[in-house]
Design a protein around this motif. Structure first.
Motif, mmCIF file in Angstrom:
data_model
loop_
_atom_site.group_PDB
_atom_site.id
_atom_site.type_symbol
_atom_site.label_atom_id
_atom_site.label_comp_id
_atom_site.label_asym_id
_atom_site.label_seq_id
_atom_site.Cartn_x
_atom_site.Cartn_y
_atom_site.Cartn_z
ATOM 1 N N ILE A 1 0.743 -1.237 0.001
ATOM 2 C CA ILE A 1 -0.214 -0.204 0.063
ATOM 3 C C ILE A 1 0.714 1.265 -0.035
ATOM 4 O O ILE A 1 0.571 2.215 -0.682
ATOM 5 C CB ILE A 1 -0.910 0.047 1.290
ATOM 6 N N SER A 2 1.867 1.340 0.843
ATOM 7 C CA SER A 2 2.876 2.500 0.652
ATOM 8 C C SER A 2 3.477 2.676 -0.573
ATOM 9 O O SER A 2 3.593 3.794 -1.178
ATOM 10 C CB SER A 2 4.325 1.973 1.625
ATOM 11 N N GLY A 3 3.907 1.600 -1.428
ATOM 12 C CA GLY A 3 4.356 1.562 -2.633
ATOM 13 C C GLY A 3 3.162 2.423 -3.631
ATOM 14 O O GLY A 3 3.591 3.306 -4.746
ATOM 15 N N ILE A 4 2.105 1.810 -3.544
ATOM 16 C CA ILE A 4 0.858 2.351 -4.350
ATOM 17 C C ILE A 4 0.719 3.600 -3.947
ATOM 18 O O ILE A 4 0.435 4.686 -4.862
ATOM 19 C CB ILE A 4 -0.394 1.599 -4.173
ATOM 20 N N LEU A 5 0.598 4.207 -2.754
ATOM 21 C CA LEU A 5 0.381 5.549 -2.461
ATOM 22 C C LEU A 5 1.475 6.326 -2.958
ATOM 23 O O LEU A 5 1.414 7.789 -3.395
ATOM 24 C CB LEU A 5 0.392 5.605 -0.898
ATOM 25 N N LEU A 6 2.845 6.007 -2.925
ATOM 26 C CA LEU A 6 3.904 6.722 -3.292
ATOM 27 C C LEU A 6 3.953 7.151 -4.593
ATOM 28 O O LEU A 6 4.080 8.278 -5.184
ATOM 29 C CB LEU A 6 5.229 6.165 -2.987
ATOM 30 N N VAL A 7 3.372 6.105 -5.480
ATOM 31 C CA VAL A 7 3.317 6.499 -6.936
ATOM 32 C C VAL A 7 1.946 7.124 -7.218
ATOM 33 O O VAL A 7 2.127 8.336 -7.896
ATOM 34 C CB VAL A 7 3.390 4.966 -7.870
ATOM 35 N N GLY A 8 0.784 6.671 -6.475
ATOM 36 C CA GLY A 8 -0.325 7.551 -6.915
ATOM 37 C C GLY A 8 -0.605 8.800 -6.396
ATOM 38 O O GLY A 8 -1.032 9.711 -7.176
ATOM 39 N N GLY B 1 8.359 3.688 -5.636
ATOM 40 C CA GLY B 1 6.976 3.248 -5.589
ATOM 41 C C GLY B 1 6.935 1.717 -6.195
ATOM 42 O O GLY B 1 6.283 0.940 -5.402
ATOM 43 N N MET B 2 7.397 1.757 -7.155
ATOM 44 C CA MET B 2 7.347 0.208 -7.682
ATOM 45 C C MET B 2 8.360 -0.903 -6.995
ATOM 46 O O MET B 2 7.754 -1.911 -6.765
ATOM 47 C CB MET B 2 7.899 0.138 -9.239
ATOM 48 N N ILE B 3 9.385 -0.378 -6.733
ATOM 49 C CA ILE B 3 10.234 -1.188 -5.897
ATOM 50 C C ILE B 3 9.617 -1.645 -4.576
ATOM 51 O O ILE B 3 9.353 -2.893 -4.174
ATOM 52 C CB ILE B 3 11.548 -0.599 -5.377
#
Length: 63
Positions: A18-25, A49-51
């Motif tokens: 969820i942190s990765g998705i939030l970072l990208v989005g 974010g993808m990492i």
């Protein structure tokens, strides 16, 4: 590993994913997120974010 260890790994995997998705989005719309990460580039934000998303997905898959 016992069942409790597996559930902890899955919980951490969900949080990281969820942190990765939030970072990208959301990072595109909130420059404060990029400022806190000392990041000025959108490409590196997408990369990080993808990492995080991939690491979280691996933890969910194997956890």
């Amino acid at each position: 590993m016992n069942h409790a260890d597996m559930s902890v790994i899955k919980l951490i995997g969900v949080i990281v994913t969820i942190s990765g998705i939030l970072l990208v989005g959301i990072g595109k719309k909130l420059p404060l997120v990029r400022f806190l990460l000392n990041d000025r580039s959108m490409l590196s934000q997408i990369f990080y974010g993808m990492i995080l998303f991939i690491i979280g997905g691996i933890m969910l898959y194997f956890g």
